[in-house]
Design a protein around this motif. Sequence first.
Motif, PDB file in Angstrom:
ATOM      1  N   ALA A 123       0.806  -1.225   0.000  1.00  0.00           N
ATOM      2  CA  ALA A 123       0.000   0.000   0.000  1.00  0.00           C
ATOM      3  C   ALA A 123       0.841   1.277   0.000  1.00  0.00           C
ATOM      4  CB  ALA A 123      -0.972  -0.010   1.183  1.00  0.00           C
ATOM      5  N   PRO A 124       1.927   1.393   0.792  1.00  0.00           N
ATOM      6  CA  PRO A 124       2.701   2.630   0.771  1.00  0.00           C
ATOM      7  C   PRO A 124       3.334   2.942  -0.584  1.00  0.00           C
ATOM      8  CG  PRO A 124       3.193   1.376   2.755  1.00  0.00           C
ATOM      9  CD  PRO A 124       2.399   0.480   1.861  1.00  0.00           C
ATOM     10  N   GLU A 125       3.559   1.910  -1.409  1.00  0.00           N
ATOM     11  CA  GLU A 125       4.174   2.126  -2.718  1.00  0.00           C
ATOM     12  C   GLU A 125       3.139   2.343  -3.828  1.00  0.00           C
ATOM     13  OE1 GLU A 125       7.226   2.561  -3.172  1.00  0.00           O
ATOM     14  OE2 GLU A 125       8.313   1.560  -1.559  1.00  0.00           O
ATOM     15  N   ALA A 126       1.867   2.095  -3.507  1.00  0.00           N
ATOM     16  CA  ALA A 126       0.846   2.107  -4.551  1.00  0.00           C
ATOM     17  C   ALA A 126       0.578   3.502  -5.091  1.00  0.00           C
ATOM     18  CB  ALA A 126      -0.451   1.494  -4.019  1.00  0.00           C
ATOM     19  N   GLY A 127       0.871   4.542  -4.311  1.00  0.00           N
ATOM     20  CA  GLY A 127       0.630   5.880  -4.805  1.00  0.00           C
ATOM     21  C   GLY A 127       1.595   6.315  -5.884  1.00  0.00           C
ATOM     22  N   ARG A 128       2.857   5.907  -5.776  1.00  0.00           N
ATOM     23  CA  ARG A 128       3.856   6.374  -6.730  1.00  0.00           C
ATOM     24  C   ARG A 128       4.106   5.382  -7.865  1.00  0.00           C
ATOM     25  NH1 ARG A 128       8.914   4.622  -6.810  1.00  0.00           N
ATOM     26  NH2 ARG A 128       9.422   2.851  -5.449  1.00  0.00           N
ATOM     27  N   LEU A 129       3.645   4.143  -7.706  1.00  0.00           N
ATOM     28  CA  LEU A 129       3.775   3.124  -8.744  1.00  0.00           C
ATOM     29  C   LEU A 129       2.402   2.812  -9.331  1.00  0.00           C
ATOM     30  CD1 LEU A 129       6.148   0.616  -6.891  1.00  0.00           C
ATOM     31  CD2 LEU A 129       6.814   2.352  -8.578  1.00  0.00           C
ATOM     32  N   ARG A 130       2.390   2.464 -10.591  1.00  0.00           N
ATOM     33  CA  ARG A 130       1.146   1.998 -11.212  1.00  0.00           C
ATOM     34  C   ARG A 130       1.081   0.486 -10.992  1.00  0.00           C
ATOM     35  NH1 ARG A 130       3.108   6.071 -14.871  1.00  0.00           N
ATOM     36  NH2 ARG A 130       1.533   7.704 -15.162  1.00  0.00           N
ATOM     37  N   MET A 131       0.361   0.099  -9.960  1.00  0.00           N
ATOM     38  CA  MET A 131       0.380  -1.289  -9.506  1.00  0.00           C
ATOM     39  C   MET A 131      -0.922  -2.003  -9.825  1.00  0.00           C
ATOM     40  SD  MET A 131       2.266  -0.804  -5.801  1.00  0.00           S
ATOM     41  CE  MET A 131       1.935  -2.494  -5.332  1.00  0.00           C
ATOM     42  N   ALA A 132      -0.780  -3.258 -10.285  1.00  0.00           N
ATOM     43  CA  ALA A 132      -1.908  -4.164 -10.474  1.00  0.00           C
ATOM     44  C   ALA A 132      -1.581  -5.472  -9.769  1.00  0.00           C
ATOM     45  CB  ALA A 132      -2.163  -4.414 -11.957  1.00  0.00           C
ATOM     46  N   VAL A 133      -2.600  -6.134  -9.262  1.00  0.00           N
ATOM     47  CA  VAL A 133      -2.421  -7.421  -8.588  1.00  0.00           C
ATOM     48  C   VAL A 133      -3.200  -8.484  -9.356  1.00  0.00           C
ATOM     49  CG1 VAL A 133      -2.891  -8.757  -6.497  1.00  0.00           C
ATOM     50  CG2 VAL A 133      -1.982  -6.437  -6.318  1.00  0.00           C
ATOM     51  N   LEU A 134      -2.521  -9.590  -9.638  1.00  0.00           N
ATOM     52  CA  LEU A 134      -3.110 -10.737 -10.316  1.00  0.00           C
ATOM     53  C   LEU A 134      -3.543 -11.753  -9.260  1.00  0.00           C
ATOM     54  CD1 LEU A 134      -3.659 -12.677 -12.709  1.00  0.00           C
ATOM     55  CD2 LEU A 134      -1.194 -13.176 -12.723  1.00  0.00           C
ATOM     56  N   VAL A 135      -4.845 -11.957  -9.128  1.00  0.00           N
ATOM     57  CA  VAL A 135      -5.378 -12.851  -8.087  1.00  0.00           C
ATOM     58  C   VAL A 135      -5.735 -14.195  -8.711  1.00  0.00           C
ATOM     59  CG1 VAL A 135      -7.157 -13.180  -6.334  1.00  0.00           C
ATOM     60  CG2 VAL A 135      -6.270 -10.879  -6.792  1.00  0.00           C
ATOM     61  N   HIS A 136      -4.957 -15.215  -8.377  1.00  0.00           N
ATOM     62  CA  HIS A 136      -5.264 -16.566  -8.850  1.00  0.00           C
ATOM     63  C   HIS A 136      -6.342 -17.219  -7.994  1.00  0.00           C
ATOM     64  CE1 HIS A 136      -2.065 -16.690 -11.815  1.00  0.00           C
ATOM     65  NE2 HIS A 136      -1.192 -16.289 -10.913  1.00  0.00           N
ATOM     66  N   LEU A 137      -6.307 -16.960  -6.686  1.00  0.00           N
ATOM     67  CA  LEU A 137      -7.310 -17.492  -5.762  1.00  0.00           C
ATOM     68  C   LEU A 137      -7.393 -16.540  -4.582  1.00  0.00           C
ATOM     69  CD1 LEU A 137      -9.119 -20.061  -5.010  1.00  0.00           C
ATOM     70  CD2 LEU A 137      -7.208 -20.675  -3.513  1.00  0.00           C
ATOM     71  N   ALA A 169      -5.865  -4.125 -19.995  1.00  0.00           N
ATOM     72  CA  ALA A 169      -5.940  -3.602 -18.628  1.00  0.00           C
ATOM     73  C   ALA A 169      -4.681  -2.827 -18.268  1.00  0.00           C
ATOM     74  CB  ALA A 169      -6.149  -4.766 -17.648  1.00  0.00           C
ATOM     75  N   LEU A 170      -3.530  -3.331 -18.675  1.00  0.00           N
ATOM     76  CA  LEU A 170      -2.271  -2.644 -18.373  1.00  0.00           C
ATOM     77  C   LEU A 170      -2.177  -1.312 -19.105  1.00  0.00           C
ATOM     78  CD1 LEU A 170       0.181  -5.690 -18.553  1.00  0.00           C
ATOM     79  CD2 LEU A 170      -0.693  -4.559 -16.494  1.00  0.00           C
ATOM     80  N   GLU A 171      -2.663  -1.277 -20.336  1.00  0.00           N
ATOM     81  CA  GLU A 171      -2.615  -0.028 -21.101  1.00  0.00           C
ATOM     82  C   GLU A 171      -3.454   1.044 -20.427  1.00  0.00           C
ATOM     83  OE1 GLU A 171      -1.359   2.502 -24.078  1.00  0.00           O
ATOM     84  OE2 GLU A 171      -0.666   0.490 -23.581  1.00  0.00           O
ATOM     85  N   ARG A 172      -4.586   0.653 -19.922  1.00  0.00           N
ATOM     86  CA  ARG A 172      -5.423   1.618 -19.198  1.00  0.00           C
ATOM     87  C   ARG A 172      -4.712   2.123 -17.947  1.00  0.00           C
ATOM     88  NH1 ARG A 172     -11.530   0.309 -16.894  1.00  0.00           N
ATOM     89  NH2 ARG A 172     -11.654   2.063 -15.448  1.00  0.00           N
ATOM     90  N   LEU A 173      -4.091   1.194 -17.204  1.00  0.00           N
ATOM     91  CA  LEU A 173      -3.386   1.582 -15.987  1.00  0.00           C
ATOM     92  C   LEU A 173      -2.168   2.449 -16.299  1.00  0.00           C
ATOM     93  CD1 LEU A 173      -3.101   1.256 -12.896  1.00  0.00           C
ATOM     94  CD2 LEU A 173      -1.823  -0.862 -13.328  1.00  0.00           C
ATOM     95  N   ARG A 174      -1.545   2.216 -17.437  1.00  0.00           N
ATOM     96  CA  ARG A 174      -0.328   2.942 -17.813  1.00  0.00           C
ATOM     97  C   ARG A 174      -0.560   4.442 -17.933  1.00  0.00           C
ATOM     98  NH1 ARG A 174       3.280   3.727 -22.596  1.00  0.00           N
ATOM     99  NH2 ARG A 174       1.520   3.419 -24.005  1.00  0.00           N
ATOM    100  N   HIS A 175      -1.788   4.825 -18.205  1.00  0.00           N
ATOM    101  CA  HIS A 175      -2.090   6.245 -18.416  1.00  0.00           C
ATOM    102  C   HIS A 175      -2.712   6.898 -17.185  1.00  0.00           C
ATOM    103  CE1 HIS A 175      -1.029   6.142 -22.657  1.00  0.00           C
ATOM    104  NE2 HIS A 175      -1.705   5.011 -22.758  1.00  0.00           N
ATOM    105  N   GLU A 176      -2.833   6.161 -16.094  1.00  0.00           N
ATOM    106  CA  GLU A 176      -3.395   6.765 -14.892  1.00  0.00           C
ATOM    107  C   GLU A 176      -2.324   7.576 -14.168  1.00  0.00           C
ATOM    108  OE1 GLU A 176      -5.419   4.023 -12.395  1.00  0.00           O
ATOM    109  OE2 GLU A 176      -6.934   3.517 -13.906  1.00  0.00           O
ATOM    110  N   PRO A 177      -2.724   8.667 -13.496  1.00  0.00           N
ATOM    111  CA  PRO A 177      -1.742   9.502 -12.784  1.00  0.00           C
ATOM    112  C   PRO A 177      -1.199   8.778 -11.556  1.00  0.00           C
ATOM    113  CG  PRO A 177      -3.963  10.252 -12.327  1.00  0.00           C
ATOM    114  CD  PRO A 177      -4.098   9.200 -13.392  1.00  0.00           C
TER     115      PRO A 177
END
Length: 391
Positions: free
Chosen positions: A103-117, A369-377
């Motif tokens: 969570a502390p890194e999520a503001g400055r990085l464009r982060m996505a999580v892949l949930v298998h289960l 999905a990554l392309e959309r995230l890539r353009h988020e601030p």
Amino acid sequence: MGDLRAHSVTATGKAGERLLHFVLPGEVDDPAAPSGGNTYDRRLCRELPAAGWQVRPYTVPGSGPEPGPEARRELARCLAALPDGALVLLDGLVACGVPEITAPEAGRLRMAVLVHLPLADETGLAPATARELAARERRTLHAVGAVVATSRWAARRLVAQHGLAADRVHVAAPGVDPAPLAPGTDGATRPQLLCVAAVTPRKGQHRLVEALATVPELPWTCACVGGARGDSPYMTQLASKVKQLGLDDRVRFAGPRAGAELEAYYAAADLLVLTSYAETYGMVVTEALARGIPVLATAVGGVPEAVGSAPDGRVPGLLVPSDDPAALSGALRGWLGDPELRQRLKILARGRRATLEGWEMTAHNLAAALERLRHEPVRPKPVRHEPGTAG
């Protein structure tokens, strides 16, 4: 895929380059620990470049939802070393249990999580542990910019369980490679049943064994392919149950298999059997259908999606309620005792085979999905100036 540990954390690529930093469990390349999640992660690393993405994979120690101190330190070091604005995909086994790191890194990085289960869906957890894991996962998923699920069912589950915005949860279902039709026994010998699954309580091999014990008078053999973790009490219990029920000459636990060895098991199979308590998709289902092998499975999670339907709309297998042992036994008895049913399901499985999507579609859906995230601030961390310096 090679030694993923050899990759070090580096800066972003050239301007305009689609660069993805992919953080993976330490055992992703371990042949002794084959799993659908590991296969999925490895295939993304191979397929995303064809979709226009450069992938830099990193592994962190451990593979469970409650990582130890070394795994925590390595994950924190890995994320801290990435530059502001970097696009990062984290396997859920690495990320979901440690919101204090992610969570502390999520503001400055464009982060996505892949949930298998979802973490709390693992079988056998104490209620308090399940609640704690769900709470930690919720904090992580609310902090990151996007969540990737491996089935439509899993996406709905995550939205409902964690109160996520539906437009932040994306689906990238596993693909499957084309494969030759499995000849099976073709009625010439006893029908061969095949279960391909890690030997864990969640996969429910014990209830498959119990169901097989109800049809001893019918001809069949069953091969269970999949590994157990370390000195597994569950594997010991299964072996004891098989012997107690007098099935040790008909049920074989073959251990983990891959490549040509696994192909040989598929080639000999007439029916895939999967008796899991929880599955977000069930990759072995489509692997069987790609070979024209029908499926008997518990209708849990995303399994009905994986089974799908033949072009005429009929189901290429038998789906039974997870909490109904009699239904499982009845389905086995029906399939074993009715040659016409076996032939009909085999034809339907071959029809479904023609509609299966490959891994390139998985990569395409994830890339969107990554392309959309890539353009988020992003919100870079403020620069801290030492006393007496300009700023």
